[in-house]
Design a protein around this motif. Structure first.
Motif, PDB file in Angstrom:
ATOM      1  N   LEU A   1      31.356  43.560  36.731  1.00  0.00           N
ATOM      2  CA  LEU A   1      30.823  42.504  35.839  1.00  0.00           C
ATOM      3  C   LEU A   1      29.740  43.373  35.167  1.00  0.00           C
ATOM      4  N   TYR A   2      29.755  43.152  33.826  1.00  0.00           N
ATOM      5  CA  TYR A   2      28.627  43.815  33.145  1.00  0.00           C
ATOM      6  C   TYR A   2      27.449  42.844  33.420  1.00  0.00           C
ATOM      7  N   SER A   3      26.140  43.482  33.291  1.00  0.00           N
ATOM      8  CA  SER A   3      25.100  42.756  33.755  1.00  0.00           C
ATOM      9  C   SER A   3      24.820  41.434  33.151  1.00  0.00           C
ATOM     10  N   THR A   4      25.215  41.144  31.842  1.00  0.00           N
ATOM     11  CA  THR A   4      24.828  39.852  31.207  1.00  0.00           C
ATOM     12  C   THR A   4      26.002  39.114  31.190  1.00  0.00           C
ATOM     13  N   SER A   5      27.081  39.667  31.928  1.00  0.00           N
ATOM     14  CA  SER A   5      28.557  38.658  32.002  1.00  0.00           C
ATOM     15  C   SER A   5      28.465  37.745  33.055  1.00  0.00           C
ATOM     16  N   ASN A   6      29.242  36.768  32.706  1.00  0.00           N
ATOM     17  CA  ASN A   6      29.365  35.785  34.010  1.00  0.00           C
ATOM     18  C   ASN A   6      30.487  36.179  34.834  1.00  0.00           C
ATOM     19  N   ASN A   7      30.834  35.278  35.725  1.00  0.00           N
ATOM     20  CA  ASN A   7      31.769  35.675  36.939  1.00  0.00           C
ATOM     21  C   ASN A   7      33.330  35.475  35.965  1.00  0.00           C
ATOM     22  N   CYS A   8      34.344  35.870  36.721  1.00  0.00           N
ATOM     23  CA  CYS A   8      35.672  36.041  36.130  1.00  0.00           C
ATOM     24  C   CYS A   8      36.203  34.550  35.535  1.00  0.00           C
ATOM     25  N   SER A   9      35.593  33.452  35.909  1.00  0.00           N
ATOM     26  CA  SER A   9      36.050  32.281  35.317  1.00  0.00           C
ATOM     27  C   SER A   9      35.767  32.016  33.918  1.00  0.00           C
TER      28      SER A   9
ATOM     29  N   SER B   1      38.376  52.129  36.445  1.00  0.00           N
ATOM     30  CA  SER B   1      39.745  51.129  36.692  1.00  0.00           C
ATOM     31  C   SER B   1      39.355  50.031  36.720  1.00  0.00           C
ATOM     32  N   PRO B   2      39.085  49.231  35.486  1.00  0.00           N
ATOM     33  CA  PRO B   2      38.850  47.866  35.423  1.00  0.00           C
ATOM     34  C   PRO B   2      40.179  47.024  35.461  1.00  0.00           C
ATOM     35  N   PHE B   3      39.877  45.723  36.062  1.00  0.00           N
ATOM     36  CA  PHE B   3      41.213  44.737  36.018  1.00  0.00           C
ATOM     37  C   PHE B   3      40.669  43.341  36.316  1.00  0.00           C
ATOM     38  N   TRP B   4      41.363  42.456  35.760  1.00  0.00           N
ATOM     39  CA  TRP B   4      41.134  40.943  35.824  1.00  0.00           C
ATOM     40  C   TRP B   4      42.258  40.196  36.293  1.00  0.00           C
ATOM     41  N   TRP B   5      42.248  39.195  37.043  1.00  0.00           N
ATOM     42  CA  TRP B   5      43.621  38.479  37.522  1.00  0.00           C
ATOM     43  C   TRP B   5      43.191  36.944  37.563  1.00  0.00           C
ATOM     44  N   VAL B   6      44.300  36.214  37.666  1.00  0.00           N
ATOM     45  CA  VAL B   6      44.207  34.734  38.022  1.00  0.00           C
ATOM     46  C   VAL B   6      45.398  34.361  38.785  1.00  0.00           C
ATOM     47  N   ASP B   7      45.195  33.623  39.609  1.00  0.00           N
ATOM     48  CA  ASP B   7      46.280  33.196  40.475  1.00  0.00           C
ATOM     49  C   ASP B   7      46.514  31.801  40.116  1.00  0.00           C
ATOM     50  N   LEU B   8      47.756  31.525  39.639  1.00  0.00           N
ATOM     51  CA  LEU B   8      48.219  30.202  39.289  1.00  0.00           C
ATOM     52  C   LEU B   8      48.594  29.252  40.233  1.00  0.00           C
TER      53      LEU B   8
END
Length: 536
Positions: A43-51, A78-85
């Motif tokens: 996460l970037y310093s000013t960014s919120n969590n993944c949600s 190696s950035p990534f982001w995911w969501v589990d349905l």
């Protein structure tokens, strides 16, 4: 000015159409990723969590408080982001909202579903208003976003990710297509629209079209009996032609004159063919000679293939005749079997024409075919039937003046038999036995009375004879045929005892017969001898 207003109206109409389309899409789709579990590599310093990319806020302008976009660290190679349905779903499409003025950062970004890349952004030419929609049409559970090159840095910068699934009953890339009639209200495949099975009348796999043999709005009506099992129109149910016995266009109803489940039965002889019930075959009225209800059997008194023949003169009435060949069990009167319609042939008469005519003058064909009587008889035959020959009758018994007449009926056997003529079938007998017997008995009685009277007279005459001085004691006075008396010598006179009675007209032994009958008294009659030849 007017042109400007026209342009404004046109734009307004386009906007309304776009809005309605969006509403329709939103109505048939749902975002299954919102508020679901997620994760990020950094996460970037000013960014919120993944949600921050799953909160439903589609504002593409980055905000730090509260943050509305995700932002991986700048040094994350190696950035990534995911969501589990949470479960595997049929993903129709995925919508990604980028960051305004930083859409270039989406180059080299990979979007995958359950490890399968479904989109790789080599450039950002396809983005519109910082938004990009990826058609998926496949099942999956985890959506993963990665980046593998430096494009304005290695950072992944996304403001919102929406994973769309069609609501139940719809399918397709935009969930605009309605599912068919799946069996037991199962949900169709939201990608292909296929059903595992269809409701009755519908054709698989989409179950949105009538199966062969069904038609109507809900495919609830069955086609009729189209010729050669051809398929009826699935909207109207019409056939191009029908099987034998059925009526177009639906080929469901029997044509006039046929009935039954398969219209294979032919109606009877109704007066009008349309009067025949097409289910039971019953008629409201029949043609002449046929009987209700189906008008297939002959009415009583009629027979033949078309029941067109009337029965003859059967015993018991015309209803007893055979309804196929018209034969009677027996004829009522002088009619010729088996039909009992025609009078007897020449030479026959009587019941069932069973009697032969007699000897009529001109031949037996001239006799009456009912009672057998002839106009006149041929030869010595007796009318009216001319069957008995008078010349063949036994001779009548005659009485002779020289015969002995017995006084009892047992001595007249010839009188006890019937002497006369009989006529066949008339059962009338004309007999002369009675008159002959009566005459015989009467004659016997008459002569018996004469004998008694004569005997009595002789005795009285003897008692009145003169004494011996007048005549010889050996003489018996007798009266001759001349009325004079003659003397007869007594037995002690020596004279010839052989008397000559040739001069006597009658010799009567009545008295002696009456005076000295047989001792056993069995003689049943008196002998009377009459000599008709008198010698003078």
């Amino acid at each position: 000015m007017a042109d400007c207003r026209c342009v404004q109206v046109f734009m307004f109409c386009v906007f309304i159409q776009i809005f309605l389309l969006c509403v329709a899409q939103d109505t048939h789709m749902k975002n299954v990723a919102q508020n679901k579990p997620c994760g990020t590599s950094s996460l970037y310093s000013t960014s919120n969590n993944c949600s921050a990319a799953l909160n439903g806020n589609t504002n593409t302008i980055y905000q730090e408080n509260p943050p509305n976009c995700i932002h991986t660290a700048e040094l994350d190679t190696s950035p990534f982001w995911w969501v589990d349905l949470g479960e595997k779903v049929i993903i129709t499409m995925i919508t990604i909202y980028g960051r305004t003025d930083f859409i270039e950062r989406m180059r080299c970004v990979n979007v995958s579903v359950d490890g399968v890349v479904i989109e790789r952004f080599t450039d950002v030419s396809g983005w519109t208003n910082d938004k990009y929609t990826i058609p998926v049409l496949r099942g999956g559970r985890v959506v993963n976003i990665t980046k593998d090159c430096d494009s304005m840095g290695l950072t992944i910068n996304i403001c919102e990710v929406q994973v769309w699934e069609c609501v139940d009953g719809y399918y397709g890339t935009d969930c605009s297509q309605t599912c068919g009639k799946c069996d037991k209200n199962y949900v169709c495949n939201k990608t292909s629209g296929w059903c595992t099975s269809c409701q009755t009348g519908f054709n698989s796999p989409l179950c949105n079209e009538c199966a062969n043999g069904w038609y109507g709005t809900n495919c609830s009506q069955t086609c009729g009996n189209c010729r050669s099992n051809s398929v009826c129109d699935k909207t109207t149910g019409w056939c191009t032609s029908c099987q034998t016995g059925f009526n177009i266009p639906h080929c469901k109803e029997c044509v006039d004159g046929r009935y039954g489940a398969d219209c294979s039965k032919i109606c009877g002889n109704c007066i009008i063919a349309s009067d025949c019930d097409k289910t039971t075959g019953r008629c409201t009225s029949c043609k002449t000679g046929f009987s209700l209800p189906n008008c297939t059997d002959c009415e009583n008194g009629w027979y033949g293939n078309n029941c067109a023949e009337k029965c003859g003169h059967c015993v018991g009435g015309s209803s007893t005749c055979d309804k196929i060949n018209g034969s009677c069990p027996s004829c009522d009167g002088a009619f010729k079997p088996p039909l009992c319609k025609d009078n007897c042939e020449k030479g026959y008469y009587g019941h069932n024409c069973g009697e032969t005519c007699g000897h009529c003058t001109g031949g037996n064909s001239t006799c009456d075919n009912i009672n057998g009587s002839c106009p006149s008889c041929d030869g010595a035959f007796q009318p009216p039937l001319c069957k008995d020959n008078l010349s063949s009758e036994p001779p009548m018994t005659t009485l002779s003046t020289t015969s002995s007449v017995k006084t009892t009926a047992t001595e007249y056997p010839s009188f006890s038999s019937t002497v006369g003529m009989s006529c066949d079938n008339d059962k009338e007998t004309v007999s002369v036995a009675g008159p002959v017997a009566g005459a015989a008995v009467g004659s016997g009685v008459f002569f018996f009375i004469i004998g008694v009277v004569v005997g009595w007279w002789l005795r009285k005459s003897r008692s009145q004879q003169p004494s011996a001085n007048d005549s010889s004691p050996y003489e018996i006075p007798m009266m001759g045929d001349t009325g004079t008396s003659r003397s007869t010598l007594r037995p002690d006179d020596k004279v010839d005892t052989t008397h000559d009675y040739t001069n006597i007209g009658y010799t009567i032994n009545v008295y002696d017969a009456l005076k000295a009958p047989d001792d056993n008294n069995t003689t049943p009659y008196t002998s009377l001898d009459f000599h008709t030849d008198v010698h003078r």
